[in-house]
Design a protein around this motif. Structure first.
Motif, PDB file in Angstrom:
ATOM      1  N   ALA A 127       0.823  -1.051   0.129  1.00 40.18           N
ATOM      2  CA  ALA A 127       0.130  -0.129   0.072  1.00 40.18           C
ATOM      3  C   ALA A 127       1.034   0.964   0.395  1.00 40.18           C
ATOM      4  N   TYR A 128       0.124   2.540  -0.607  1.00 39.94           N
ATOM      5  CA  TYR A 128       0.757   3.646  -0.869  1.00 39.94           C
ATOM      6  C   TYR A 128       2.480   3.799  -1.149  1.00 39.94           C
ATOM      7  N   GLY A 129       2.635   3.003  -2.220  1.00 38.03           N
ATOM      8  CA  GLY A 129       4.283   2.895  -2.541  1.00 38.03           C
ATOM      9  C   GLY A 129       5.258   1.713  -2.140  1.00 38.03           C
ATOM     10  N   ILE A 221      -5.828   8.283   5.202  1.00 39.26           N
ATOM     11  CA  ILE A 221      -5.938   7.901   4.105  1.00 39.26           C
ATOM     12  C   ILE A 221      -7.553   6.953   4.178  1.00 39.26           C
ATOM     13  N   ARG A 222      -6.432   5.566   4.681  1.00 47.77           N
ATOM     14  CA  ARG A 222      -7.638   4.300   4.646  1.00 47.77           C
ATOM     15  C   ARG A 222      -8.951   4.522   5.691  1.00 47.77           C
ATOM     16  N   GLN A 223      -9.108   5.424   6.364  1.00 44.49           N
ATOM     17  CA  GLN A 223     -10.150   5.014   7.089  1.00 44.49           C
ATOM     18  C   GLN A 223     -11.374   5.836   6.955  1.00 44.49           C
ATOM     19  N   GLN A 224     -11.303   6.963   5.442  1.00 46.66           N
ATOM     20  CA  GLN A 224     -11.635   7.999   4.912  1.00 46.66           C
ATOM     21  C   GLN A 224     -11.915   6.913   3.674  1.00 46.66           C
ATOM     22  N   LYS A 225     -11.557   5.764   3.169  1.00 48.56           N
ATOM     23  CA  LYS A 225     -11.521   5.477   1.616  1.00 48.56           C
ATOM     24  C   LYS A 225     -11.983   3.895   2.013  1.00 48.56           C
ATOM     25  N   LEU A 226     -11.217   3.412   2.803  1.00 49.77           N
ATOM     26  CA  LEU A 226     -11.478   1.512   2.895  1.00 49.77           C
ATOM     27  C   LEU A 226     -13.030   1.563   4.635  1.00 49.77           C
ATOM     28  N   ASN A 234     -15.717  -7.495   3.934  1.00 46.39           N
ATOM     29  CA  ASN A 234     -15.219  -6.567   2.945  1.00 46.39           C
ATOM     30  C   ASN A 234     -13.484  -7.409   2.987  1.00 46.39           C
ATOM     31  N   SER A 235     -12.975  -7.212   2.008  1.00 49.53           N
ATOM     32  CA  SER A 235     -11.630  -8.469   1.771  1.00 49.53           C
ATOM     33  C   SER A 235     -10.662  -7.045   1.281  1.00 49.53           C
ATOM     34  N   GLY A 236     -11.111  -5.801   1.054  1.00 49.35           N
ATOM     35  CA  GLY A 236      -9.607  -5.158   0.706  1.00 49.35           C
ATOM     36  C   GLY A 236     -10.523  -4.814  -0.706  1.00 49.35           C
ATOM     37  N   SER A 237      -9.350  -4.941  -1.550  1.00 51.02           N
ATOM     38  CA  SER A 237      -9.449  -4.503  -3.219  1.00 51.02           C
ATOM     39  C   SER A 237      -9.641  -6.140  -3.362  1.00 51.02           C
ATOM     40  N   PHE A 238     -11.014  -5.852  -4.241  1.00 49.52           N
ATOM     41  CA  PHE A 238     -11.610  -7.394  -4.858  1.00 49.52           C
ATOM     42  C   PHE A 238     -10.115  -7.527  -6.026  1.00 49.52           C
ATOM     43  N   PHE A 261      -3.457   6.533 -14.444  1.00 48.45           N
ATOM     44  CA  PHE A 261      -1.776   5.905 -15.229  1.00 48.45           C
ATOM     45  C   PHE A 261      -0.915   5.711 -14.350  1.00 48.45           C
ATOM     46  N   TYR A 262      -0.411   4.368 -13.806  1.00 45.12           N
ATOM     47  CA  TYR A 262       0.606   4.248 -14.109  1.00 45.12           C
ATOM     48  C   TYR A 262       1.438   3.891 -14.753  1.00 45.12           C
ATOM     49  N   LYS A 263       3.087   3.917 -14.899  1.00 50.43           N
ATOM     50  CA  LYS A 263       4.116   3.637 -16.237  1.00 50.43           C
ATOM     51  C   LYS A 263       4.691   2.698 -15.055  1.00 50.43           C
ATOM     52  N   ALA A 273      -8.028  -0.622 -11.050  1.00 48.58           N
ATOM     53  CA  ALA A 273      -9.551  -1.502 -11.312  1.00 48.58           C
ATOM     54  C   ALA A 273     -10.194   0.167 -10.907  1.00 48.58           C
ATOM     55  N   GLY A 274     -10.249   0.571  -9.997  1.00 47.06           N
ATOM     56  CA  GLY A 274     -11.448   1.082  -9.496  1.00 47.06           C
ATOM     57  C   GLY A 274     -12.037   2.020 -10.331  1.00 47.06           C
ATOM     58  N   TRP A 275     -10.953   3.315 -11.206  1.00 50.20           N
ATOM     59  CA  TRP A 275     -11.486   4.268 -12.072  1.00 50.20           C
ATOM     60  C   TRP A 275     -12.117   3.108 -13.039  1.00 50.20           C
ATOM     61  N   ASN A 295     -16.684   4.432  -1.406  1.00 44.21           N
ATOM     62  CA  ASN A 295     -15.472   5.736  -1.641  1.00 44.21           C
ATOM     63  C   ASN A 295     -14.391   4.750  -2.016  1.00 44.21           C
ATOM     64  N   GLN A 296     -14.689   3.316  -2.515  1.00 44.10           N
ATOM     65  CA  GLN A 296     -13.563   2.471  -3.365  1.00 44.10           C
ATOM     66  C   GLN A 296     -14.111   2.143  -4.098  1.00 44.10           C
ATOM     67  N   ALA A 297     -14.255   1.759  -5.626  1.00 47.10           N
ATOM     68  CA  ALA A 297     -15.007   1.063  -6.478  1.00 47.10           C
ATOM     69  C   ALA A 297     -14.370  -0.615  -6.452  1.00 47.10           C
ATOM     70  N   LEU A 298     -13.076  -0.643  -5.873  1.00 46.90           N
ATOM     71  CA  LEU A 298     -12.450  -1.349  -6.396  1.00 46.90           C
ATOM     72  C   LEU A 298     -12.741  -2.299  -5.037  1.00 46.90           C
ATOM     73  N   VAL A 299     -13.459  -2.276  -3.378  1.00 50.48           N
ATOM     74  CA  VAL A 299     -13.534  -2.798  -2.761  1.00 50.48           C
ATOM     75  C   VAL A 299     -14.812  -3.469  -2.586  1.00 50.48           C
ATOM     76  N   PRO A 332     -10.068 -11.350  -9.893  1.00 47.09           N
ATOM     77  CA  PRO A 332      -9.954 -11.059  -8.889  1.00 47.09           C
ATOM     78  C   PRO A 332      -8.378 -11.137  -7.955  1.00 47.09           C
ATOM     79  N   GLU A 333      -8.747 -10.379  -6.877  1.00 48.59           N
ATOM     80  CA  GLU A 333      -6.680 -10.391  -5.726  1.00 48.59           C
ATOM     81  C   GLU A 333      -7.529 -11.305  -5.167  1.00 48.59           C
ATOM     82  N   VAL A 334      -9.258 -11.758  -4.606  1.00 40.41           N
ATOM     83  CA  VAL A 334      -8.941 -12.554  -3.312  1.00 40.41           C
ATOM     84  C   VAL A 334      -8.955 -13.754  -4.117  1.00 40.41           C
TER      85      VAL A 334
HETATM   86  N1  EPU Z   1     -10.285   5.218  -8.164  1.00 36.68           N
HETATM   87  C1  EPU Z   1     -11.174   5.709  -8.649  1.00 36.68           C
HETATM   88  N2  EPU Z   1     -12.423   5.593  -8.589  1.00 36.68           N
HETATM   89  C2  EPU Z   1     -12.663   5.435  -7.232  1.00 36.68           C
HETATM   90  C3  EPU Z   1     -11.243   4.608  -6.621  1.00 36.68           C
HETATM   91  C4  EPU Z   1     -10.250   4.729  -7.273  1.00 36.68           C
HETATM   92  O1  EPU Z   1     -11.556   6.556  -9.573  1.00 36.68           O
HETATM   93  O2  EPU Z   1     -13.669   3.809  -7.005  1.00 36.68           O
HETATM   94  C5  EPU Z   1      -8.848   6.434  -8.812  1.00 36.68           C
HETATM   95  C6  EPU Z   1      -8.154   7.384  -8.054  1.00 36.68           C
HETATM   96  O3  EPU Z   1      -8.838   8.293  -8.219  1.00 36.68           O
HETATM   97  C7  EPU Z   1      -6.768   7.374  -8.282  1.00 36.68           C
HETATM   98  C8  EPU Z   1      -6.108   5.812  -8.454  1.00 36.68           C
HETATM   99  O4  EPU Z   1      -7.592   5.076  -8.983  1.00 36.68           O
HETATM  100  O5  EPU Z   1      -6.768   8.060  -9.230  1.00 36.68           O
HETATM  101  C9  EPU Z   1      -5.917   5.126  -7.689  1.00 36.68           C
HETATM  102  O6  EPU Z   1      -6.567   4.720  -6.381  1.00 36.68           O
HETATM  103  P1  EPU Z   1      -6.143   4.765  -5.006  1.00 36.68           P
HETATM  104  O7  EPU Z   1      -5.017   5.366  -4.914  1.00 36.68           O
HETATM  105  O8  EPU Z   1      -7.767   4.367  -4.008  1.00 36.68           O
HETATM  106  O9  EPU Z   1      -4.900   2.848  -5.062  1.00 36.68           O
HETATM  107  P2  EPU Z   1      -5.935   1.464  -5.901  1.00 36.68           P
HETATM  108  O10 EPU Z   1      -5.478   1.406  -7.590  1.00 36.68           O
HETATM  109  O11 EPU Z   1      -6.939   1.958  -6.143  1.00 36.68           O
HETATM  110  C10 EPU Z   1      -4.347  -0.043  -4.832  1.00 36.68           C
HETATM  111  C11 EPU Z   1      -4.112  -1.287  -4.127  1.00 36.68           C
HETATM  112  C12 EPU Z   1      -4.476  -0.532  -2.312  1.00 36.68           C
HETATM  113  C13 EPU Z   1      -3.689  -0.314  -1.970  1.00 36.68           C
HETATM  114  C14 EPU Z   1      -4.042   1.193  -2.624  1.00 36.68           C
HETATM  115  C15 EPU Z   1      -3.610   2.235  -2.061  1.00 36.68           C
HETATM  116  C16 EPU Z   1      -4.695  -2.978  -5.807  1.00 36.68           C
HETATM  117  C17 EPU Z   1      -5.565  -3.891  -6.206  1.00 36.68           C
HETATM  118  N3  EPU Z   1      -4.927  -1.830  -5.047  1.00 36.68           N
HETATM  119  O12 EPU Z   1      -5.852   0.809  -4.890  1.00 36.68           O
HETATM  120  O13 EPU Z   1      -4.436  -1.951  -1.819  1.00 36.68           O
HETATM  121  O14 EPU Z   1      -4.348   0.092  -0.771  1.00 36.68           O
HETATM  122  O15 EPU Z   1      -3.564   1.082  -3.865  1.00 36.68           O
HETATM  123  O16 EPU Z   1      -1.307   2.014  -2.388  1.00 36.68           O
HETATM  124  O17 EPU Z   1      -3.471  -2.849  -5.847  1.00 36.68           O
HETATM  125  C18 EPU Z   1      -5.711  -3.774  -0.779  1.00 36.68           C
HETATM  126  O18 EPU Z   1      -4.669  -4.488  -1.497  1.00 36.68           O
HETATM  127  O19 EPU Z   1      -6.446  -4.748  -0.533  1.00 36.68           O
HETATM  128  C19 EPU Z   1      -6.011  -2.937  -0.666  1.00 36.68           C
HETATM  129  C20 EPU Z   1      -6.299  -1.924  -0.383  1.00 36.68           C
END
Ligand code: EPU
Length: 337
Positions: A127-129, A221-226, A234-238, A261-263, A273-275, A295-299, A332-334
């Motif tokens: 998480a977070y780099g 950050i996590r408390q706000q988003k996750l 939930n199981s974090g990022s699905f 995106f990230y290179k 994937a959340g986007w 707050n986080q479409a990946l979850v 799925p990651e889960v």
């Molecule tokens: N985004 C959206 N909509 C959403 C969610 C995200 O547009 O609903 C966009 C955000 O605006 C941002 C980008 O997607 O530009 C990335 O979002 P975020 O920083 O929340 O990170 P993430 O890539 O969605 C990954 C990890 C998380 C980890 C965060 C922070 C994976 C699968 N997930 O999420 O890990 O906390 O980065 O490092 O790599 C986990 O594995 O369970 C987990 C929570």
């Protein structure tokens, strides 16, 4: 060791799915693990630890082992760093807090990740780099077949993005019993590059950044988003964030220039994937008790009585919609059981 039968696993998985274990054993020592694996009555056991990365879509008809090995010990240290041996059943976040109390650096960006230490290497949590592999020294695992303890170096673990040897060739063959981590005692590497961390530090008016400040920023950050699994299952990022080729990226980027995106290498790009899921209109949607977090479409979340199959059906619907709109496959990651 007391063999339990027909035990509910609801409190043993963070999704809060009410699946049952036909047989269940709580494992509190290495000796108990060895003994359990020698019980001839059972085929390959099913291992559960923090239960934070599984979706149970059915009852488990075999023996479930709950790994509850505890203990944190300093194995060696010098002026600059310390090596800890952490038993598999130690809660990950409690470990992070334990290291911060002693000013040991390395885990702070991974604050508040649900789950236990023993399962952290399986998917190389991150998480977070920062990823587990950045502090990982080695781990010990019991071979299910012959009950021998084996040491796995960092290389042997073949860590990748949310991936390792234990998710591939090693799957179903080993039970991780402890993890050794190398942490810094001074000159900590402060990893504040992730945009949201900088903003949180500024909000907290932090000027001389410490590892504790980073941890606090990540927690905020996590408390706000996750969602907190104790409140909303939930199981974090699905899903994993998909990695696409240069060519696919050029087409995608031309059509969706605003997409983040990230290179990740010379020829690969990671797309959040959340986007993608949000663009398909799923964010915050609820179907019965299965839903997509607001707050986080990946979850994916369980509002209470969702079954594993209902959550899986929602996941499949999301994967199909993302593919239809973007021609990008998300997986799925889960672990789906
Ligand atoms: N985004 C959206 N909509 C959403 C969610 C995200 O547009 O609903 C966009 C955000 O605006 C941002 C980008 O997607 O530009 C990335 O979002 P975020 O920083 O929340 O990170 P993430 O890539 O969605 C990954 C990890 C998380 C980890 C965060 C922070 C994976 C699968 N997930 O999420 O890990 O906390 O980065 O490092 O790599 C986990 O594995 O369970 C987990 C929570």
């Amino acid at each position: 060791m007391q063999l339990q039968e027909n035990k509910s696993l609801k409190t043993y998985n963070t999704f809060g799915i009410a699946a049952r274990a036909r047989y269940f054993l709580e494992i509190n020592s290495i000796a108990e693990l060895e003994e359990a694996l020698q019980l001839k009555k059972f085929n390959t056991p099913f291992v559960i630890s923090g239960g934070s990365n599984i979706l149970l879509t059915k009852d488990i008809e075999t023996l479930v082992l709950h790994i509850n090995l505890k203990g944190i010990a300093i194995v060696s240290e010098n002026e600059d760093s310390v090596i800890l041996k952490v038993m598999a059943g130690e809660n990950w976040h409690n470990l992070v807090l334990w290291t911060l109390e002693r000013d040991y650096g390395g885990l702070e960006n991974m604050s508040l990740i649900p789950g236990n230490t023993g399962t952290a290497p399986i998917q190389n949590i991150g998480a977070y780099g920062v990823e587990l592999k950045d502090s990982f020294e080695s781990c010990e695992a019991m071979n299910i077949h012959d009950q021998q303890l084996q040491t796995f170096s960092k290389e042997a673990c073949q860590f990748g993005y949310r991936n390792s040897f234990f998710k591939n060739e090693g799957k179903g063959k080993f039970i991780i019993t402890s993890v050794n981590l190398r942490l810094t005692k001074k000159n900590h590497l402060l990893r504040t590059g992730y945009g949201a961390i900088m903003e949180a530090l500024k909000r907290n008016k932090v000027t001389e950044v410490t590892i504790k400040d980073i941890s606090e920023a990540v927690i905020a950050i996590r408390q706000q988003k996750l969602p907190d699994p104790n409140v909303l299952g939930n199981s974090g990022s699905f899903f994993k964030n998909p990695i696409i080729s240069e060519q696919a990226f050029q087409t995608f980027n031309a059509e969706y220039p605003k997409a983040p995106f990230y290179k990740v290498s010379d020829s690969e790009y990671k797309i959040p994937a959340g986007w993608l899921i949000e663009q398909c209109g799923f964010k915050g949607k609820r179907f019965g008790d299965a839903g997509v977090h607001k707050n986080q479409a990946l979850v994916l979340v369980n509002y209470g009585a969702a079954t594993g199959s209902e959550l899986l059906a929602l996941a499949e619907r999301i994967m199909a919609a993302v593919f239809q709109q973007f021609q990008i496959s998300i997986v799925p990651e889960v672990n789906i059981i």
